[in-house]
Design an enzyme around this catalytic site. Structure first.
Site, PDB file in Angstrom:
ATOM      1  N   LYS A 183      -6.882  -5.189  -2.947  1.00 22.36           N
ATOM      2  CA  LYS A 183      -7.592  -5.711  -1.763  1.00 22.36           C
ATOM      3  C   LYS A 183      -8.541  -4.658  -1.199  1.00 22.36           C
ATOM      4  CE  LYS A 183      -3.863  -4.330   1.205  1.00 22.36           C
ATOM      5  NZ  LYS A 183      -4.669  -3.278   1.858  1.00 22.36           N
ATOM      6  N   HIS A 188     -10.640   6.781   1.471  1.00 25.85           N
ATOM      7  CA  HIS A 188      -9.265   6.770   0.942  1.00 25.85           C
ATOM      8  C   HIS A 188      -9.155   5.641  -0.078  1.00 25.85           C
ATOM      9  CE1 HIS A 188      -9.392   3.800   4.160  1.00 25.85           C
ATOM     10  NE2 HIS A 188      -8.531   3.111   3.419  1.00 25.85           N
ATOM     11  N   CYS A 227      -2.167  -2.707   7.613  1.00 33.85           N
ATOM     12  CA  CYS A 227      -2.021  -3.659   6.508  1.00 33.85           C
ATOM     13  C   CYS A 227      -0.683  -4.394   6.517  1.00 33.85           C
ATOM     14  CB  CYS A 227      -2.285  -2.951   5.183  1.00 33.85           C
ATOM     15  SG  CYS A 227      -4.035  -2.491   5.049  1.00 33.85           S
ATOM     16  N   HIS A 251     -10.720   0.443  -2.673  1.00 31.50           N
ATOM     17  CA  HIS A 251     -12.067   0.368  -2.105  1.00 31.50           C
ATOM     18  C   HIS A 251     -13.143   0.933  -3.034  1.00 31.50           C
ATOM     19  CE1 HIS A 251     -10.244  -0.664   1.717  1.00 31.50           C
ATOM     20  NE2 HIS A 251      -9.636   0.502   1.837  1.00 31.50           N
ATOM     21  N   ASP A 277       0.787  -1.251   0.000  1.00 36.37           N
ATOM     22  CA  ASP A 277       0.000   0.000   0.000  1.00 36.37           C
ATOM     23  C   ASP A 277       0.817   1.299   0.000  1.00 36.37           C
ATOM     24  OD1 ASP A 277      -1.811  -2.038   0.307  1.00 36.37           O
ATOM     25  OD2 ASP A 277      -2.818  -1.210   2.050  1.00 36.37           O
TER      26      ASP A 277
HETATM   27  C1  VGL Z   1      -4.744   0.750   5.832  1.00 39.32           C
HETATM   28  C2  VGL Z   1      -6.207   1.780   7.282  1.00 39.32           C
HETATM   29  C3  VGL Z   1      -7.214   1.657   6.364  1.00 39.32           C
HETATM   30  C4  VGL Z   1      -3.343   0.267   5.532  1.00 39.32           C
HETATM   31  C5  VGL Z   1      -5.758   0.605   4.904  1.00 39.32           C
HETATM   32  O1  VGL Z   1      -2.965   0.183   4.355  1.00 39.32           O
HETATM   33  O2  VGL Z   1      -2.615  -0.013   6.511  1.00 39.32           O
HETATM   34  N1  VGL Z   1      -4.978   1.324   7.010  1.00 39.32           N
HETATM   35  N2  VGL Z   1      -6.980   1.069   5.187  1.00 39.32           N
HETATM   36 ZN    ZN Z   2      -8.342   1.029   3.531  1.00 36.75          ZN
END
Ligand code: VGL
Ligand code: ZN
Length: 181
Positions: free
Chosen positions: A87, A62, A128, A49, A9
Protein backbone atom coordinates in the site's frame (compact mmCIF):
# COMPACT_ATOMS: atom_id res chain seq x y z
CA UNK A 1 -16.17 -18.63 12.91
CA UNK A 2 -13.06 -18.16 10.82
CA UNK A 3 -10.63 -15.51 11.92
CA UNK A 4 -7.72 -13.73 10.28
CA UNK A 5 -4.78 -11.82 11.67
CA UNK A 6 -3.78 -8.62 9.87
CA UNK A 7 -0.16 -7.66 10.63
CA UNK A 8 0.24 -4.01 9.69
CA UNK A 9 3.63 -2.67 8.55
CA UNK A 10 6.07 -4.55 10.79
CA UNK A 11 8.92 -3.18 8.68
CA UNK A 12 12.51 -2.15 9.42
CA UNK A 13 11.89 1.56 8.89
CA UNK A 14 9.28 1.61 11.68
CA UNK A 15 11.56 -0.21 14.12
CA UNK A 16 14.42 1.26 16.19
CA UNK A 17 17.22 2.39 13.85
CA UNK A 18 14.77 2.84 10.94
CA UNK A 19 13.88 6.00 9.01
CA UNK A 20 10.57 6.52 10.85
CA UNK A 21 11.26 4.55 14.00
CA UNK A 22 8.40 3.95 16.39
CA UNK A 23 9.31 3.57 20.06
CA UNK A 24 9.21 -0.14 20.94
CA UNK A 25 8.19 -0.97 17.35
CA UNK A 26 10.33 -4.11 17.53
CA UNK A 27 8.62 -5.28 20.74
CA UNK A 28 5.48 -6.25 18.87
CA UNK A 29 7.32 -8.95 16.91
CA UNK A 30 7.57 -11.56 19.68
CA UNK A 31 3.91 -11.09 20.61
CA UNK A 32 2.79 -11.42 16.98
CA UNK A 33 4.96 -14.52 16.44
CA UNK A 34 3.39 -16.13 19.51
CA UNK A 35 -0.22 -15.74 18.31
CA UNK A 36 0.01 -16.51 14.57
CA UNK A 37 -0.90 -20.18 14.97
CA UNK A 38 -4.31 -19.30 16.42
CA UNK A 39 -5.60 -17.90 13.11
CA UNK A 40 -7.09 -19.51 10.02
CA UNK A 41 -5.32 -16.95 7.87
CA UNK A 42 -2.45 -14.52 8.39
CA UNK A 43 -2.22 -11.41 6.21
CA UNK A 44 0.50 -8.78 6.23
CA UNK A 45 0.61 -5.27 4.86
CA UNK A 46 3.68 -3.31 3.87
CA UNK A 47 4.08 0.41 3.35
CA UNK A 48 5.62 0.48 -0.13
CA UNK A 49 6.26 4.00 -1.39
CA UNK A 50 7.84 5.36 -4.57
CA UNK A 51 10.83 7.62 -3.80
CA UNK A 52 8.97 10.68 -5.15
CA UNK A 53 5.79 10.13 -3.11
CA UNK A 54 3.95 13.25 -1.91
CA UNK A 55 3.66 11.32 1.36
CA UNK A 56 7.25 12.48 2.02
CA UNK A 57 6.07 16.09 2.30
CA UNK A 58 4.59 14.97 5.64
CA UNK A 59 7.02 12.27 6.68
CA UNK A 60 10.74 11.54 6.41
CA UNK A 61 11.32 9.17 3.48
CA UNK A 62 10.62 5.61 4.65
CA UNK A 63 9.61 2.20 3.29
CA UNK A 64 10.68 2.94 -0.26
CA UNK A 65 9.59 0.00 -2.41
CA UNK A 66 12.19 -2.74 -2.60
CA UNK A 67 14.61 -1.26 -0.06
CA UNK A 68 15.84 -2.90 3.13
CA UNK A 69 13.81 -0.38 5.15
CA UNK A 70 10.65 -1.73 3.54
CA UNK A 71 11.47 -5.36 4.43
CA UNK A 72 9.74 -7.08 7.31
CA UNK A 73 11.51 -6.95 10.68
CA UNK A 74 13.99 -9.84 10.39
CA UNK A 75 12.52 -11.76 13.34
CA UNK A 76 8.92 -11.72 12.13
CA UNK A 77 7.84 -15.30 11.26
CA UNK A 78 7.01 -15.29 7.58
CA UNK A 79 5.95 -18.92 6.97
CA UNK A 80 2.37 -18.36 8.08
CA UNK A 81 1.79 -15.23 6.01
CA UNK A 82 -0.68 -16.29 3.32
CA UNK A 83 -1.33 -12.91 1.73
CA UNK A 84 1.03 -9.99 1.38
CA UNK A 85 -0.44 -6.55 0.71
CA UNK A 86 1.39 -3.47 -0.59
CA UNK A 87 0.00 0.00 0.00
CA UNK A 88 1.03 3.62 -0.53
CA UNK A 89 2.42 2.51 -3.87
CA UNK A 90 1.26 5.50 -5.95
CA UNK A 91 3.10 8.80 -5.67
CA UNK A 92 -0.07 10.73 -4.77
CA UNK A 93 -1.26 8.19 -2.25
CA UNK A 94 -0.66 8.04 1.53
CA UNK A 95 -2.30 4.62 1.62
CA UNK A 96 -2.52 4.35 5.40
CA UNK A 97 -5.10 1.57 5.37
CA UNK A 98 -4.45 -2.03 4.36
CA UNK A 99 -7.83 -1.83 2.61
CA UNK A 100 -6.13 0.58 0.18
CA UNK A 101 -3.61 -2.06 -0.92
CA UNK A 102 -3.03 -1.86 -4.65
CA UNK A 103 -1.96 -5.45 -5.46
CA UNK A 104 -5.02 -7.26 -4.03
CA UNK A 105 -8.40 -6.15 -2.71
CA UNK A 106 -8.34 -7.09 0.97
CA UNK A 107 -12.09 -6.69 1.16
CA UNK A 108 -12.71 -9.14 -1.73
CA UNK A 109 -10.12 -11.58 -0.35
CA UNK A 110 -11.80 -11.69 3.09
CA UNK A 111 -15.20 -12.23 1.49
CA UNK A 112 -13.90 -15.08 -0.67
CA UNK A 113 -12.43 -16.75 2.41
CA UNK A 114 -15.53 -16.11 4.51
CA UNK A 115 -13.63 -14.25 7.17
CA UNK A 116 -15.90 -12.23 9.47
CA UNK A 117 -13.46 -11.72 12.35
CA UNK A 118 -10.36 -9.63 11.73
CA UNK A 119 -7.67 -9.13 14.38
CA UNK A 120 -5.40 -6.15 13.75
CA UNK A 121 -1.88 -5.64 15.14
CA UNK A 122 1.40 -3.98 14.12
CA UNK A 123 2.61 -0.45 13.36
CA UNK A 124 1.66 2.20 13.87
CA UNK A 125 -1.28 2.47 16.26
CA UNK A 126 -2.05 6.11 15.42
CA UNK A 127 -1.79 5.81 11.60
CA UNK A 128 -1.95 2.58 9.65
CA UNK A 129 -3.35 0.35 12.41
CA UNK A 130 -6.11 2.86 13.13
CA UNK A 131 -6.96 3.45 9.46
CA UNK A 132 -7.05 -0.30 8.75
CA UNK A 133 -9.15 -1.15 11.83
CA UNK A 134 -11.71 1.59 11.14
CA UNK A 135 -11.98 0.52 7.49
CA UNK A 136 -12.54 -3.06 8.67
CA UNK A 137 -15.49 -1.93 10.81
CA UNK A 138 -16.88 -0.12 7.75
CA UNK A 139 -16.56 -3.35 5.79
CA UNK A 140 -18.87 -4.96 8.34
CA UNK A 141 -16.17 -7.10 9.95
CA UNK A 142 -15.96 -7.90 13.64
CA UNK A 143 -12.76 -6.00 14.27
CA UNK A 144 -10.40 -6.63 17.15
CA UNK A 145 -7.27 -4.62 17.98
CA UNK A 146 -4.57 -6.41 19.95
CA UNK A 147 -3.35 -3.70 22.31
CA UNK A 148 -0.08 -5.37 23.38
CA UNK A 149 0.86 -6.00 19.73
CA UNK A 150 0.77 -2.38 18.51
CA UNK A 151 3.07 0.65 18.96
CA UNK A 152 2.49 4.31 18.07
CA UNK A 153 4.39 7.12 16.33
CA UNK A 154 3.17 9.57 19.02
CA UNK A 155 3.93 12.82 17.18
CA UNK A 156 2.10 14.32 20.17
CA UNK A 157 2.29 12.56 23.54
CA UNK A 158 -0.92 10.63 24.09
CA UNK A 159 -1.66 10.03 20.40
CA UNK A 160 -1.52 6.29 21.16
CA UNK A 161 -4.31 6.52 23.77
CA UNK A 162 -6.34 8.82 21.53
CA UNK A 163 -6.06 6.39 18.63
CA UNK A 164 -7.16 3.44 20.79
CA UNK A 165 -10.12 5.50 22.02
CA UNK A 166 -11.08 6.39 18.41
CA UNK A 167 -10.93 2.73 17.43
CA UNK A 168 -13.06 1.76 20.42
CA UNK A 169 -15.71 4.42 19.74
CA UNK A 170 -15.53 3.50 16.05
CA UNK A 171 -16.69 -0.03 16.85
CA UNK A 172 -13.47 -2.01 17.36
CA UNK A 173 -13.06 -4.43 20.22
CA UNK A 174 -9.81 -3.86 22.13
CA UNK A 175 -8.20 -6.90 23.70
CA UNK A 176 -4.83 -8.32 24.75
CA UNK A 177 -3.06 -11.18 23.02
CA UNK A 178 -3.85 -13.63 25.85
CA UNK A 179 -7.58 -12.94 25.45
CA UNK A 180 -7.80 -14.22 21.85
CA UNK A 181 -10.25 -17.11 21.86
C1 VGL B 1 2.69 4.83 8.78
C2 VGL B 1 3.26 7.05 8.91
C3 VGL B 1 3.62 7.05 7.60
C4 VGL B 1 2.18 3.57 9.46
C5 VGL B 1 3.03 4.81 7.44
O1 VGL B 1 2.51 2.46 9.01
O2 VGL B 1 1.47 3.73 10.47
N1 VGL B 1 2.79 5.94 9.50
N2 VGL B 1 3.50 5.93 6.87
ZN1 ZN C 1 4.26 5.66 4.88
Amino acid sequence: MKKALLIVDVQNDFCPGGALAVKDGDKVVAVINSIMDRFDLVISSQDWHPADSIHFEKWPPHCIAGTQGADYHPELKKEKIGLRLFKGTANKDDGYSAFEATNVSLSAFLQEHQIRNLYVCGLATDYCVKASALDAVNEGLHTFVITDAVAAVNLQPGDDKKALQEMYTGGCILLESDEIS
